[in-house]
Design a protein around this motif. Structure first.
Motif, PDB file in Angstrom:
ATOM      1  N   ASN A  14       0.602  -1.250  -0.096  1.00 23.08           N
ATOM      2  CA  ASN A  14      -0.255   0.060   0.129  1.00 23.08           C
ATOM      3  C   ASN A  14       1.034   0.985   0.300  1.00 23.08           C
ATOM      4  O   ASN A  14       0.427   2.249  -0.197  1.00 23.08           O
ATOM      5  N   GLY A  15       2.225   1.274  -0.162  1.00 20.71           N
ATOM      6  CA  GLY A  15       3.306   2.343  -0.485  1.00 20.71           C
ATOM      7  C   GLY A  15       3.591   3.089  -1.172  1.00 20.71           C
ATOM      8  O   GLY A  15       2.381   2.408  -2.412  1.00 20.71           O
ATOM      9  N   THR A  16       3.677   4.083  -1.429  1.00 21.85           N
ATOM     10  CA  THR A  16       3.850   4.983  -2.578  1.00 21.85           C
ATOM     11  C   THR A  16       4.171   3.366  -3.712  1.00 21.85           C
ATOM     12  O   THR A  16       3.762   3.824  -5.074  1.00 21.85           O
ATOM     13  N   LEU A  17       5.481   3.511  -3.994  1.00 22.60           N
ATOM     14  CA  LEU A  17       5.969   2.525  -4.752  1.00 22.60           C
ATOM     15  C   LEU A  17       5.173   0.874  -4.760  1.00 22.60           C
ATOM     16  O   LEU A  17       4.652   0.400  -5.834  1.00 22.60           O
ATOM     17  N   PHE A 156      11.602   9.564  -9.905  1.00 23.66           N
ATOM     18  CA  PHE A 156      11.369  11.262 -10.678  1.00 23.66           C
ATOM     19  C   PHE A 156      10.014  11.296 -10.346  1.00 23.66           C
ATOM     20  O   PHE A 156       9.374  12.745 -10.032  1.00 23.66           O
ATOM     21  N   ASP A 157       8.657  10.436 -10.762  1.00 22.36           N
ATOM     22  CA  ASP A 157       8.030  11.943 -11.381  1.00 22.36           C
ATOM     23  C   ASP A 157       7.342  11.627  -9.250  1.00 22.36           C
ATOM     24  O   ASP A 157       6.653  12.708  -9.505  1.00 22.36           O
ATOM     25  N   HIS A 158       6.914  10.800  -8.882  1.00 24.51           N
ATOM     26  CA  HIS A 158       6.733  11.091  -7.175  1.00 24.51           C
ATOM     27  C   HIS A 158       7.518  12.259  -6.926  1.00 24.51           C
ATOM     28  O   HIS A 158       6.903  13.261  -6.572  1.00 24.51           O
ATOM     29  N   GLY A 159       9.046  12.339  -6.952  1.00 23.67           N
ATOM     30  CA  GLY A 159       9.237  13.328  -6.221  1.00 23.67           C
ATOM     31  C   GLY A 159       9.492  14.786  -6.835  1.00 23.67           C
ATOM     32  O   GLY A 159       9.732  15.653  -6.050  1.00 23.67           O
ATOM     33  N   LEU A 160       9.375  14.677  -8.023  1.00 26.10           N
ATOM     34  CA  LEU A 160       9.371  15.802  -8.894  1.00 26.10           C
ATOM     35  C   LEU A 160       7.670  16.541  -8.277  1.00 26.10           C
ATOM     36  O   LEU A 160       8.144  17.868  -8.261  1.00 26.10           O
ATOM     37  N   ARG A 161       7.011  15.607  -8.425  1.00 30.41           N
ATOM     38  CA  ARG A 161       5.571  16.317  -7.802  1.00 30.41           C
ATOM     39  C   ARG A 161       5.585  17.004  -6.855  1.00 30.41           C
ATOM     40  O   ARG A 161       4.509  18.135  -5.959  1.00 30.41           O
ATOM     41  N   THR A 188      10.569   6.724 -13.133  1.00 30.17           N
ATOM     42  CA  THR A 188       9.340   7.264 -12.381  1.00 30.17           C
ATOM     43  C   THR A 188       8.717   5.027 -12.186  1.00 30.17           C
ATOM     44  O   THR A 188      10.205   4.571 -11.883  1.00 30.17           O
ATOM     45  N   LEU A 189       7.752   5.470 -11.192  1.00 30.63           N
ATOM     46  CA  LEU A 189       7.430   4.478 -10.333  1.00 30.63           C
ATOM     47  C   LEU A 189       7.293   2.920 -11.091  1.00 30.63           C
ATOM     48  O   LEU A 189       7.322   1.956 -10.933  1.00 30.63           O
ATOM     49  N   ARG A 190       6.408   3.371 -12.554  1.00 34.40           N
ATOM     50  CA  ARG A 190       5.975   2.326 -13.329  1.00 34.40           C
ATOM     51  C   ARG A 190       6.983   1.865 -14.016  1.00 34.40           C
ATOM     52  O   ARG A 190       7.776   0.695 -14.065  1.00 34.40           O
ATOM     53  N   ARG A 191       8.496   2.394 -14.027  1.00 37.04           N
ATOM     54  CA  ARG A 191       9.175   2.444 -14.200  1.00 37.04           C
ATOM     55  C   ARG A 191      10.324   1.460 -13.461  1.00 37.04           C
ATOM     56  O   ARG A 191      10.703   0.052 -13.753  1.00 37.04           O
ATOM     57  N   ILE A 192      10.518   1.417 -11.937  1.00 36.26           N
ATOM     58  CA  ILE A 192      10.882   0.406 -11.326  1.00 36.26           C
ATOM     59  C   ILE A 192       9.967  -1.279 -10.710  1.00 36.26           C
ATOM     60  O   ILE A 192      10.446  -1.682 -11.273  1.00 36.26           O
TER      61      ILE A 192
END
Length: 314
Positions: A14-17, A156-161, A188-192
């Protein structure tokens, strides 16, 4: 030959990643996915509430975890390190349960084993202890246990936003380190999530290795240019000396204010992930191995800006 991985247990769904990892594992349609969940947790996954849950006590005791993880082929740790003890117990239990592949919570923002991360933050020393525990169990005679550490740079996407990369949407202000010319891999989260799935689909090629992945490898100035283009306006730039900034953050780690300490940790992580994370120069750069190609920086920045604008209009 390493046997295929079928049964995958995710810890921290349930976390960000973790929530993005869960969605990718399910969408891959080649795994039997389950979630390890503490008995004190009331959360359910929005990605798929029907996914089986393995309920354990909140302290994650080794004996109980060993029983709970029996029959699993892979375990992915996607929850915060904290003091690290729970992660060490999870590795030990995975070994005793016969788990074939363990993916520790290495991920971002820099390589925990590098000198600067080791110097500045206990977080990275704890990550290294977990990785060393994985290596020790994998090296035991007759062991079927293997591990893969995925290092991905800043989220990246999470950190940038959310301002973690020090681009402030509200004030249109960017903190640029040492001129902004250093390249740093970020994902990005999707890349990970995509890379994690590829690791599990390639168990033999990825066994007992530290692998580096990215969405792209930009400079801070390139990120700034993409932001200004996407938003149609110039940003204010504040030049920052990284050494002075790190020393200031180190002093703030000694504060009695927990919030101040948290901010100091985030600031140190920001600098290390911006200046010491060019994975293209590392052994173990795994984009080709995993069949991945770079994303386009401008496209991702436009997605983040669109999300910011949509949220601002609510």
């Amino acid at each position: 030959m390493t046997s295929p991985i079928k049964k995958v247990c995710l810890v921290g769904a349930n976390g960000t990643l973790g929530s993005v990892l869960l969605a990718a594992l399910v969408q891959a349609n080649c795994f039997d996915v389950s979630i390890l969940q503490r008995s004190t947790s009331s959360s359910t996954s929005s990605a798929s509430p029907s996914i089986p849950r393995i309920i354990v006590s909140p302290d994650l005791a080794v004996d109980e975890l060993t029983t709970a993880l029996a029959g699993q082929d892979a375990v992915i740790a996607a929850f915060p390190l904290g003091q690290g003890d729970q992660h060490l117990r999870l590795v030990e239990a995975s070994f005793h349960a016969g788990v074939k592949r363990f993916i520790p919570a290495d991920f971002g923002s820099c390589d925990a084993a590098d000198a600067l991360p080791q110097e500045y933050l206990p977080l990275y020393r704890r990550k290294t202890l977990v990785r060393e525990r994985c290596e020790a169990f994998a090296a035991r005679p007759g062991s079927a246990f293997t591990w893969t550490a995925l290092v991905c740079g800043h989220f990246f996407d999470h950190g940038l936003r959310h301002g973690l990369l020090h681009f402030d949407f509200a004030t249109r202000t960017a903190q640029i380190l040492d001129g902004g010319h250093a390249r740093a891999s970020a994902s990005t989260l999707r890349r990970i999530a995509e890379a994690t799935v590829r690791v599990l689909q390639r168990p033999e090629q990825t066994s007992n290795r530290r692998l580096y992945v990215q969405s792209f490898n930009p400079t801070q100035l390139e990120i700034l240019a993409a932001l200004e283009k996407a938003m149609g306006e110039k940003w204010t730039v504040r030049q920052v000396d990284s050494k002075a900034y790190l020393e200031d953050a180190r002093k703030r780690l000694e504060s009695d204010d927990e919030e101040a300490v948290l901010v100091a940790v985030e600031d140190i992580v920001f600098v290390l992930g911006a200046l010491d994370a060019d994975w293209t120069k590392r052994d173990g750069f795994a984009m080709e191995l995993l069949g991945l190609e770079d994303e386009r920086l401008e496209d991702v920045v436009e997605e983040v800006v669109a999300a910011y604008r949509a949220e601002a209009q609510r």
